[in-house]
Motif scaffolding. Structure first.
Motif, short mmCIF file in Angstrom:
data_model
loop_
_atom_site.label_atom_id
_atom_site.label_comp_id
_atom_site.label_asym_id
_atom_site.label_seq_id
_atom_site.Cartn_x
_atom_site.Cartn_y
_atom_site.Cartn_z
N ALA A 1 -8.74 -32.37 6.12
CA ALA A 1 -8.68 -33.88 5.55
C ALA A 1 -7.55 -34.59 6.09
O ALA A 1 -7.82 -35.65 6.25
CB ALA A 1 -8.92 -33.78 3.98
N ARG A 2 -6.33 -33.98 5.91
CA ARG A 2 -5.08 -34.72 6.41
C ARG A 2 -5.25 -35.12 7.96
O ARG A 2 -4.82 -36.16 8.17
CB ARG A 2 -3.81 -33.91 6.17
CG ARG A 2 -3.34 -33.66 4.66
CD ARG A 2 -3.51 -34.76 4.07
NE ARG A 2 -3.01 -34.62 2.40
CZ ARG A 2 -4.27 -34.76 1.55
NH1 ARG A 2 -5.51 -34.99 1.85
NH2 ARG A 2 -4.00 -34.42 0.38
N ILE A 3 -5.58 -34.18 8.94
CA ILE A 3 -5.80 -34.35 10.09
C ILE A 3 -6.45 -35.61 10.38
O ILE A 3 -6.35 -36.69 11.31
CB ILE A 3 -6.25 -33.22 10.90
CG1 ILE A 3 -5.06 -32.01 10.92
CG2 ILE A 3 -6.76 -33.68 12.41
CD1 ILE A 3 -5.55 -30.67 11.43
N ARG A 4 -7.79 -35.68 9.78
CA ARG A 4 -8.69 -36.64 10.00
C ARG A 4 -8.32 -38.13 9.42
O ARG A 4 -8.50 -39.05 10.12
CB ARG A 4 -10.00 -36.37 9.43
CG ARG A 4 -10.81 -35.21 10.03
CD ARG A 4 -12.27 -35.14 10.06
NE ARG A 4 -12.66 -34.10 10.86
CZ ARG A 4 -13.29 -32.87 10.66
NH1 ARG A 4 -13.00 -32.59 9.16
NH2 ARG A 4 -13.55 -32.13 11.29
N GLU A 5 -7.30 -37.91 8.58
CA GLU A 5 -6.93 -39.28 7.94
C GLU A 5 -5.93 -39.90 8.79
O GLU A 5 -5.99 -41.50 8.80
CB GLU A 5 -6.07 -38.87 6.43
CG GLU A 5 -6.93 -38.85 5.42
CD GLU A 5 -6.15 -38.05 4.14
OE1 GLU A 5 -4.81 -38.09 4.11
OE2 GLU A 5 -6.59 -37.72 3.20
N LEU A 6 -5.54 -39.41 9.63
CA LEU A 6 -4.22 -39.86 10.53
C LEU A 6 -4.88 -39.95 11.86
O LEU A 6 -4.15 -39.65 12.98
CB LEU A 6 -3.20 -38.81 10.47
CG LEU A 6 -2.27 -38.93 9.20
CD1 LEU A 6 -1.18 -38.11 9.07
CD2 LEU A 6 -1.76 -40.34 9.18
N GLU A 7 -6.33 -39.99 11.96
CA GLU A 7 -6.85 -40.01 13.43
C GLU A 7 -6.74 -39.10 14.47
O GLU A 7 -6.88 -39.18 15.36
CB GLU A 7 -6.43 -41.45 14.19
CG GLU A 7 -6.74 -42.60 13.41
CD GLU A 7 -5.97 -43.88 14.08
OE1 GLU A 7 -6.06 -44.09 15.37
OE2 GLU A 7 -5.58 -44.59 13.41
N GLY A 8 -6.51 -37.91 13.81
CA GLY A 8 -6.86 -36.45 14.51
C GLY A 8 -7.97 -35.99 14.73
O GLY A 8 -9.02 -36.26 13.80
N THR A 9 -8.36 -35.11 15.63
CA THR A 9 -9.44 -34.50 15.88
C THR A 9 -9.23 -33.03 16.20
O THR A 9 -8.39 -32.66 16.93
CB THR A 9 -10.41 -35.11 16.72
OG1 THR A 9 -9.96 -34.98 18.02
CG2 THR A 9 -10.79 -36.38 16.61
N ILE A 10 -10.04 -32.17 15.52
CA ILE A 10 -9.83 -30.77 15.86
C ILE A 10 -10.77 -30.23 16.98
O ILE A 10 -12.16 -30.50 16.95
CB ILE A 10 -10.40 -29.94 14.58
CG1 ILE A 10 -9.56 -30.47 13.31
CG2 ILE A 10 -10.25 -28.41 14.77
CD1 ILE A 10 -9.93 -29.80 12.16
N GLU A 11 -10.01 -29.99 18.13
CA GLU A 11 -10.62 -29.73 19.41
C GLU A 11 -11.32 -28.31 19.42
O GLU A 11 -12.06 -27.92 20.26
CB GLU A 11 -9.83 -29.94 20.57
CG GLU A 11 -9.51 -31.60 21.03
CD GLU A 11 -8.71 -31.56 22.13
OE1 GLU A 11 -8.28 -30.64 22.74
OE2 GLU A 11 -9.04 -32.58 22.89
#
Length: 198
Positions: free
Chosen positions: A147-157
């Protein structure tokens, strides 16, 4: 070249008549040289007098005069790409000869000017530098970290499950990596420490 480069949001066309010759410029965003060459193949008109082109993808570039005098078509198209601050772009200018010779200077102005005008009018997007982080997350923290990654415009590759959790590779704009790292360390109370990844 300018420091903040842009690519095209979508393919774009620009047409003009110069001394009875018709010039059609078509530009498109491309990610690889093979994609650029496929674009030229797809949109070039075999019935036209010339299909001159250029592309730039980072340090990779090529241009082709397609029978026009050397240096009068492909190089001015490439110069227009660079002059407009574009990258990851392919441009083809198709000419149907109208019976009046333009001369070397006229050709360079027609090809380079058409390419520059097409790129100037086309909808563009900034090219954002992407960085990557690698991290191992315990199962108990996985949902929170995701959730934290997505909040900051990150994507899980990449997500690889291991016995005690998951190994993740996260991609995000470079200017967000520090914030993502701090958020993950904070959310997991220091149990997960992201590190830069290739």
């Amino acid at each position: 070249m300018s420091t903040s480069l842009e690519t095209l949001a979508a393919p774009f066309r620009h047409e003009e008549d110069i001394k009875k010759s018709r010039f059609l410029t078509q530009a498109a965003p491309v990610a690889t040289p093979a994609e650029a060459l496929a674009f030229f193949q797809a949109v070039g008109d075999p019935a036209a007098t010339h299909n001159c082109w250029a592309y730039r993808i980072g340090d990779a570039y090529r241009f082709n005069d397609d029978g026009e005098p050397g240096g009068t078509a492909g190089r001015p198209i490439l110069a227009a790409i660079d002059g407009q601050g574009c990258d990851r772009v392919a441009v083809v200018v198709t000419r149907w000869y109208g019976g009046i010779k333009l001369g070397a200077g006229g050709l360079a102005r027609a090809y380079g000017g058409g390419a520059a005008e097409c790129l100037r009018l086309a909808p563009r997007l900034p090219i954002v530098a992407i960085g990557r982080l690698a991290l191992r997350v315990e199962f108990a923290d996985l949902a929170l970290v995701t959730a934290r990654i997505r909040e900051l415009e990150g994507t899980i590759e990449e997500e690889t499950f291991v016995t005690d959790g998951a190994d993740l590779v996260v991609a995000a704009p470079v200017d967000r990596l520090e914030g993502i790292t701090a958020r993950i360390i904070d959310a997991t109370r220091g149990r997960t420490k992201p590190r830069p990844s290739a």
